[in-house]
Write a protein that holds these residues in place. Structure first.
Motif, mmCIF file in Angstrom:
data_model
loop_
_atom_site.group_PDB
_atom_site.id
_atom_site.type_symbol
_atom_site.label_atom_id
_atom_site.label_comp_id
_atom_site.label_asym_id
_atom_site.label_seq_id
_atom_site.Cartn_x
_atom_site.Cartn_y
_atom_site.Cartn_z
ATOM 1 N N GLY A 1 50.350 68.294 0.895
ATOM 2 C CA GLY A 1 49.270 68.130 0.059
ATOM 3 C C GLY A 1 49.503 68.593 -1.220
ATOM 4 N N THR A 2 50.260 69.804 -1.383
ATOM 5 C CA THR A 2 50.456 70.153 -2.901
ATOM 6 C C THR A 2 51.433 69.483 -3.525
ATOM 7 O OG1 THR A 2 52.220 71.501 -1.711
ATOM 8 C CG2 THR A 2 50.281 72.855 -2.259
ATOM 9 N N ALA A 3 52.443 68.765 -2.889
ATOM 10 C CA ALA A 3 53.066 67.795 -3.401
ATOM 11 C C ALA A 3 52.406 66.544 -4.124
ATOM 12 C CB ALA A 3 54.335 67.253 -2.618
ATOM 13 N N ARG A 4 51.353 66.243 -3.480
ATOM 14 C CA ARG A 4 50.659 65.101 -3.653
ATOM 15 C C ARG A 4 49.210 65.313 -4.251
ATOM 16 N NH1 ARG A 4 53.691 63.624 0.962
ATOM 17 N NH2 ARG A 4 55.122 62.154 0.298
ATOM 18 N N VAL A 5 49.057 66.504 -4.820
ATOM 19 C CA VAL A 5 47.586 66.778 -5.315
ATOM 20 C C VAL A 5 47.092 66.133 -6.430
ATOM 21 C CG1 VAL A 5 48.049 68.753 -6.779
ATOM 22 C CG2 VAL A 5 45.956 68.807 -5.409
ATOM 23 N N LEU B 1 38.597 64.944 -8.634
ATOM 24 C CA LEU B 1 39.489 64.744 -7.567
ATOM 25 C C LEU B 1 40.527 65.568 -7.338
ATOM 26 C CD1 LEU B 1 40.299 62.451 -5.671
ATOM 27 C CD2 LEU B 1 42.005 61.508 -7.198
ATOM 28 N N VAL B 2 41.096 66.205 -8.510
ATOM 29 C CA VAL B 2 42.005 67.407 -8.339
ATOM 30 C C VAL B 2 41.434 68.792 -7.989
ATOM 31 C CG1 VAL B 2 43.789 68.790 -9.717
ATOM 32 C CG2 VAL B 2 43.597 66.397 -9.949
ATOM 33 N N LEU C 1 46.182 65.452 5.530
ATOM 34 C CA LEU C 1 47.314 64.622 5.995
ATOM 35 C C LEU C 1 46.702 63.158 6.067
ATOM 36 C CD1 LEU C 1 48.966 66.090 9.080
ATOM 37 C CD2 LEU C 1 49.879 65.814 6.580
ATOM 38 N N LEU C 2 45.528 62.959 6.475
ATOM 39 C CA LEU C 2 45.011 61.517 6.168
ATOM 40 C C LEU C 2 44.578 61.149 4.981
ATOM 41 C CD1 LEU C 2 43.175 61.242 9.849
ATOM 42 C CD2 LEU C 2 45.221 60.470 9.322
ATOM 43 N N THR C 3 44.055 62.092 4.230
ATOM 44 C CA THR C 3 43.547 61.563 2.865
ATOM 45 C C THR C 3 44.727 61.576 1.677
ATOM 46 O OG1 THR C 3 42.812 63.798 2.528
ATOM 47 C CG2 THR C 3 41.314 62.258 3.444
ATOM 48 N N PHE C 4 44.992 62.644 1.235
ATOM 49 C CA PHE C 4 45.835 63.003 0.177
ATOM 50 C C PHE C 4 47.374 63.291 0.607
ATOM 51 C CE2 PHE C 4 43.744 66.567 -0.036
ATOM 52 C CZ PHE C 4 44.643 67.565 -0.338
ATOM 53 N N GLY C 5 47.607 63.719 1.721
ATOM 54 C CA GLY C 5 48.955 64.142 2.217
ATOM 55 C C GLY C 5 49.708 63.152 2.501
#
Length: 118
Positions: free
Chosen positions: A22-26, A47-48, A98-102
């Motif tokens: 998640g932190t990699a793709r925030v 969003l962020v 995991l299901l949204t932005f991870g």
């Protein structure tokens, strides 16, 4: 004692990798963009902010759960019932991340194979 060890292992196996992904793709955003530049910036900021709050919640609940489980194992104490609630909430937030932005982006489309030789 076994339950505490299983809880600690589950927190290490699911929420911590979700936190890293998640932190990699925030800051990544896919999809549409607005016609107005200001609306685009506000949307990205919201969003962020939402993703950052979700990751902070995940980090806090994982830390509390791990600290309580490891402390209970070391001192041979029973866990308070709120730790079990934090554990379940931690798993649910990890799945949400995991299901949204991870998750990874969509796979690139494969080129269609031509029956003719090249």
């Amino acid at each position: 004692m076994v339950v505490q060890a299983l809880m600690a292992a589950a927190v290490v196996l699911l929420p911590l990798p979700a936190l890293v992904l998640g932190t990699a793709r925030v800051r990544r955003r896919t999809g549409r963009s607005s016609l107005h530049e200001r609306t685009d910036r506000v949307e990205l900021a919201l969003l962020v902010l939402g993703r950052t709050l979700a990751l902070l919640l995940l980090l806090a609940m994982s830390a509390v759960t791990l600290l309580a489980c490891i402390g209970g194992l070391v001192r041979d104490r029973t866990l308070p019932s709120l730790v079990y609630v934090f554990f379940v909430a931690d798993l649910l937030v990890a799945v949400l991340v995991l299901l949204t932005f991870g998750r990874r982006g969509p796979r690139p489309a494969r080129r269609s194979a031509s029956p003719a030789r090249r």
